[in-house]
Scaffold this active site. Structure first.
Site, PDB file in Angstrom:
ATOM      1  N   VAL A 113       0.856  -1.196   0.000  1.00 35.88           N
ATOM      2  CA  VAL A 113       0.000   0.000   0.000  1.00 35.88           C
ATOM      3  C   VAL A 113       0.888   1.241   0.000  1.00 35.88           C
ATOM      4  O   VAL A 113       1.734   1.418   0.891  1.00 35.88           O
ATOM      5  CB  VAL A 113      -0.913   0.021   1.241  1.00 35.88           C
ATOM      6  CG1 VAL A 113      -1.750   1.300   1.272  1.00 35.88           C
ATOM      7  CG2 VAL A 113      -1.806  -1.207   1.266  1.00 35.88           C
ATOM      8  N   GLN A 122      -4.226  13.679   1.992  1.00 39.14           N
ATOM      9  CA  GLN A 122      -5.408  14.273   1.329  1.00 39.14           C
ATOM     10  C   GLN A 122      -6.583  13.302   1.334  1.00 39.14           C
ATOM     11  O   GLN A 122      -7.554  13.501   0.607  1.00 39.14           O
ATOM     12  CB  GLN A 122      -5.087  14.631  -0.124  1.00 39.14           C
ATOM     13  CG  GLN A 122      -3.971  15.635  -0.303  1.00 39.14           C
ATOM     14  CD  GLN A 122      -3.627  15.824  -1.790  1.00 39.14           C
ATOM     15  OE1 GLN A 122      -4.497  15.811  -2.648  1.00 39.14           O
ATOM     16  NE2 GLN A 122      -2.358  15.994  -2.084  1.00 39.14           N
ATOM     17  N   GLY A 123      -6.426  12.220   2.052  1.00 39.11           N
ATOM     18  CA  GLY A 123      -7.505  11.224   2.094  1.00 39.11           C
ATOM     19  C   GLY A 123      -7.411  10.170   1.006  1.00 39.11           C
ATOM     20  O   GLY A 123      -8.280   9.306   0.891  1.00 39.11           O
ATOM     21  N   LEU A 124      -6.341  10.209   0.200  1.00 42.89           N
ATOM     22  CA  LEU A 124      -6.252   9.264  -0.922  1.00 42.89           C
ATOM     23  C   LEU A 124      -5.869   7.860  -0.467  1.00 42.89           C
ATOM     24  O   LEU A 124      -6.327   6.868  -1.053  1.00 42.89           O
ATOM     25  CB  LEU A 124      -5.274   9.784  -1.973  1.00 42.89           C
ATOM     26  CG  LEU A 124      -5.722  11.060  -2.686  1.00 42.89           C
ATOM     27  CD1 LEU A 124      -4.643  11.558  -3.630  1.00 42.89           C
ATOM     28  CD2 LEU A 124      -7.013  10.815  -3.445  1.00 42.89           C
ATOM     29  N   GLY A 125      -5.032   7.762   0.569  1.00 45.78           N
ATOM     30  CA  GLY A 125      -4.673   6.442   1.103  1.00 45.78           C
ATOM     31  C   GLY A 125      -5.913   5.741   1.633  1.00 45.78           C
ATOM     32  O   GLY A 125      -6.137   4.547   1.386  1.00 45.78           O
ATOM     33  N   LYS A 126      -6.716   6.496   2.328  1.00 51.80           N
ATOM     34  CA  LYS A 126      -7.966   5.954   2.851  1.00 51.80           C
ATOM     35  C   LYS A 126      -8.888   5.514   1.705  1.00 51.80           C
ATOM     36  O   LYS A 126      -9.464   4.423   1.747  1.00 51.80           O
ATOM     37  CB  LYS A 126      -8.640   7.069   3.660  1.00 51.80           C
ATOM     38  CG  LYS A 126      -9.826   6.688   4.464  1.00 51.80           C
ATOM     39  CD  LYS A 126     -10.307   8.002   5.109  1.00 51.80           C
ATOM     40  CE  LYS A 126     -11.361   7.853   6.127  1.00 51.80           C
ATOM     41  NZ  LYS A 126     -11.587   9.141   6.813  1.00 51.80           N
ATOM     42  N   ASP A 149       3.486  -1.688   8.848  1.00 49.08           N
ATOM     43  CA  ASP A 149       4.709  -1.140   9.428  1.00 49.08           C
ATOM     44  C   ASP A 149       4.310  -0.376  10.687  1.00 49.08           C
ATOM     45  O   ASP A 149       3.195   0.166  10.769  1.00 49.08           O
ATOM     46  CB  ASP A 149       5.390  -0.184   8.434  1.00 49.08           C
ATOM     47  CG  ASP A 149       6.041  -0.922   7.272  1.00 49.08           C
ATOM     48  OD1 ASP A 149       6.232  -2.158   7.382  1.00 49.08           O
ATOM     49  OD2 ASP A 149       6.348  -0.281   6.250  1.00 49.08           O
ATOM     50  N   TYR A 156      -4.179   2.149   9.548  1.00 47.54           N
ATOM     51  CA  TYR A 156      -5.028   0.985   9.295  1.00 47.54           C
ATOM     52  C   TYR A 156      -6.102   0.839  10.369  1.00 47.54           C
ATOM     53  O   TYR A 156      -7.224   0.413  10.075  1.00 47.54           O
ATOM     54  CB  TYR A 156      -4.171  -0.281   9.200  1.00 47.54           C
ATOM     55  CG  TYR A 156      -3.270  -0.308   7.980  1.00 47.54           C
ATOM     56  CD1 TYR A 156      -3.813  -0.231   6.696  1.00 47.54           C
ATOM     57  CD2 TYR A 156      -1.893  -0.414   8.105  1.00 47.54           C
ATOM     58  CE1 TYR A 156      -2.997  -0.257   5.576  1.00 47.54           C
ATOM     59  CE2 TYR A 156      -1.068  -0.441   6.990  1.00 47.54           C
ATOM     60  CZ  TYR A 156      -1.626  -0.362   5.726  1.00 47.54           C
ATOM     61  OH  TYR A 156      -0.828  -0.388   4.606  1.00 47.54           O
TER      62      TYR A 156
HETATM   63  C1  LIG Z   1       0.357   5.148   4.745  1.00 43.59           C
HETATM   64  C2  LIG Z   1      -0.105   5.949   3.545  1.00 43.59           C
HETATM   65  C3  LIG Z   1      -0.576   4.974   2.465  1.00 43.59           C
HETATM   66  C4  LIG Z   1      -1.252   6.863   3.965  1.00 43.59           C
HETATM   67  O1  LIG Z   1      -1.701   7.556   2.824  1.00 43.59           O
HETATM   68  P1  LIG Z   1      -2.340   9.033   2.927  1.00 43.59           P
HETATM   69  O2  LIG Z   1      -2.942   9.336   1.616  1.00 43.59           O
HETATM   70  O3  LIG Z   1      -1.345   9.993   3.462  1.00 43.59           O
HETATM   71  O4  LIG Z   1      -3.450   8.800   4.048  1.00 43.59           O
HETATM   72  P2  LIG Z   1      -4.827   9.607   4.174  1.00 43.59           P
HETATM   73  O5  LIG Z   1      -4.585  11.041   3.909  1.00 43.59           O
HETATM   74  O6  LIG Z   1      -5.866   8.914   3.394  1.00 43.59           O
HETATM   75  O7  LIG Z   1      -5.141   9.417   5.715  1.00 43.59           O
HETATM   76  C5  LIG Z   1      -6.323   8.768   6.181  1.00 43.59           C
HETATM   77  C6  LIG Z   1      -6.361   8.902   7.695  1.00 43.59           C
HETATM   78  O8  LIG Z   1      -5.238   8.198   8.264  1.00 43.59           O
HETATM   79  C7  LIG Z   1      -4.422   9.128   8.987  1.00 43.59           C
HETATM   80  N1  LIG Z   1      -3.033   8.765   8.709  1.00 43.59           N
HETATM   81  C8  LIG Z   1      -2.386   8.854   7.542  1.00 43.59           C
HETATM   82  N2  LIG Z   1      -1.129   8.389   7.669  1.00 43.59           N
HETATM   83  C9  LIG Z   1      -1.010   8.013   8.959  1.00 43.59           C
HETATM   84  C10 LIG Z   1       0.047   7.473   9.717  1.00 43.59           C
HETATM   85  N3  LIG Z   1       1.228   7.206   9.180  1.00 43.59           N
HETATM   86  N4  LIG Z   1      -0.183   7.183  11.024  1.00 43.59           N
HETATM   87  C11 LIG Z   1      -1.379   7.435  11.581  1.00 43.59           C
HETATM   88  N5  LIG Z   1      -2.432   7.946  10.909  1.00 43.59           N
HETATM   89  C12 LIG Z   1      -2.230   8.229   9.614  1.00 43.59           C
HETATM   90  C13 LIG Z   1      -4.779  10.489   8.488  1.00 43.59           C
HETATM   91  O9  LIG Z   1      -4.549  11.478   9.468  1.00 43.59           O
HETATM   92  C14 LIG Z   1      -6.240  10.341   8.161  1.00 43.59           C
HETATM   93  O10 LIG Z   1      -7.004  10.435   9.351  1.00 43.59           O
HETATM   94  P3  LIG Z   1      -8.537  10.943   9.328  1.00 43.59           P
HETATM   95  O11 LIG Z   1      -9.331   9.931   8.554  1.00 43.59           O
HETATM   96  O12 LIG Z   1      -8.907  10.999  10.759  1.00 43.59           O
HETATM   97  O13 LIG Z   1      -8.503  12.277   8.663  1.00 43.59           O
HETATM   98  C15 LIG Z   1       1.021   6.864   3.007  1.00 43.59           C
HETATM   99  O14 LIG Z   1       1.465   7.687   4.054  1.00 43.59           O
HETATM  100  C16 LIG Z   1       2.188   6.111   2.418  1.00 43.59           C
HETATM  101  O15 LIG Z   1       2.180   5.732   1.255  1.00 43.59           O
HETATM  102  N6  LIG Z   1       3.252   5.911   3.210  1.00 43.59           N
HETATM  103  C17 LIG Z   1       4.475   5.298   2.726  1.00 43.59           C
HETATM  104  C18 LIG Z   1       4.283   3.844   2.398  1.00 43.59           C
HETATM  105  C19 LIG Z   1       3.826   3.055   3.591  1.00 43.59           C
HETATM  106  O16 LIG Z   1       4.341   3.194   4.693  1.00 43.59           O
HETATM  107  N7  LIG Z   1       2.836   2.159   3.340  1.00 43.59           N
HETATM  108  C20 LIG Z   1       2.303   1.280   4.334  1.00 43.59           C
HETATM  109  C21 LIG Z   1       3.126   0.033   4.386  1.00 43.59           C
HETATM  110  S1  LIG Z   1       2.459  -1.118   5.582  1.00 43.59           S
END
Ligand SMILES: CC(C)(COP(=O)(O)OP(=O)(O)OC[C@H]1O[C@@H](n2cnc3c(N)ncnc32)[C@H](O)[C@@H]1OP(=O)(O)O)[C@@H](O)C(=O)NCCC(=O)NCCS
Length: 176
Positions: A113, A122-126, A149, A156
């Site tokens: 992921v 920006q909410g895209l991961g979600k 991780d 998650y």
């Molecule tokens: C993890 C990842 C996919 C999140 O993507 P993102 O687009 O920044 O996440 P979002 O903006 O959709 O965040 C959704 C929610 O999770 C929270 N969130 C995002 N990253 C977070 C983190 N590292 N720890 C805790 N909360 C997190 C946000 O605050 C948001 O909360 P909300 O719903 O209350 O507003 C991104 O940071 C990433 O690609 N990281 C590097 C790769 C990685 O570590 N992947 C996971 C491997 S297991």
């Protein structure tokens, strides 16, 4: 759900000389299409992704490189491959990715992921995760697992994933 032609139904038409070569099902992400620069963001289930582009995305978040022939094999044998694209005029950029392996009946495990740093928070991961889960649920798969991780456990957890349900521990075996 939208297909390719609808990408150019609005002001994109002015800038797009010909469509960017994205194929497969494209899905609008509700509320996640920034109006800026005529760009839009879409999901695709097409697993024929340029592996160098995927490697660039993984590089951007600092992941260790993996042999491309193995990445290709992993993609081919995955149950589900979800990619997320920003499309701006005729230009497309891979900005997110997730895939899942499965027994096609009970269980699926989500892997790899990633959202490009320029598009994080920006909410895209979600949205990517929700879309992936929806696709797995559509196949009647009820047991969805992943390996988080440490720094993304809360990400998650917000999506409903539970650590150690009923005390069950993930266990790993590695070659010495
Ligand atoms: C993890 C990842 C996919 C999140 O993507 P993102 O687009 O920044 O996440 P979002 O903006 O959709 O965040 C959704 C929610 O999770 C929270 N969130 C995002 N990253 C977070 C983190 N590292 N720890 C805790 N909360 C997190 C946000 O605050 C948001 O909360 P909300 O719903 O209350 O507003 C991104 O940071 C990433 O690609 N990281 C590097 C790769 C990685 O570590 N992947 C996971 C491997 S297991």
């Amino acid at each position: 759900m939208v297909f390719w032609k609808s990408l150019f139904s609005s002001s994109d038409t002015a800038t797009a000389s010909k469509p960017a070569p994205v194929q497969g099902e494209l899905v609008d992400i509700p509320g996640a299409n920034p109006a800026q620069n005529n760009s839009r963001i879409f999901f695709s289930l097409d697993r024929d992704i340029d592996l160098y582009e995927l490697e660039e995305l993984c590089d951007a978040v600092g992941w260790a490189r993996r042999p491309l022939r193995k990445v290709k094999k992993a993609m081919q044998h995955s149950f589900l491959v979800v990619s997320m694209w920003q499309v701006r005029g005729a230009r497309k950029q891979l900005i997110g990715f997730a895939r899942a392996t499965s027994d096609h009946a009970f269980n699926a495990t989500i892997w790899d992921v990633v959202v490009h740093p320029d598009f994080q928070t920006q909410g895209l991961g979600k949205a990517l995760m929700k879309y992936t889960i929806k696709k797995l649920r559509n196949e009647d798969i009820s047991n969805i697992t992943l390996f988080a991780d440490p720094h993304v456990v809360d990400f998650y957890a917000r999506l409903g994933f539970i650590s150690d349900p009923e005390g069950i521990k993930g266990m790993f075996w590695y070659p010495n």
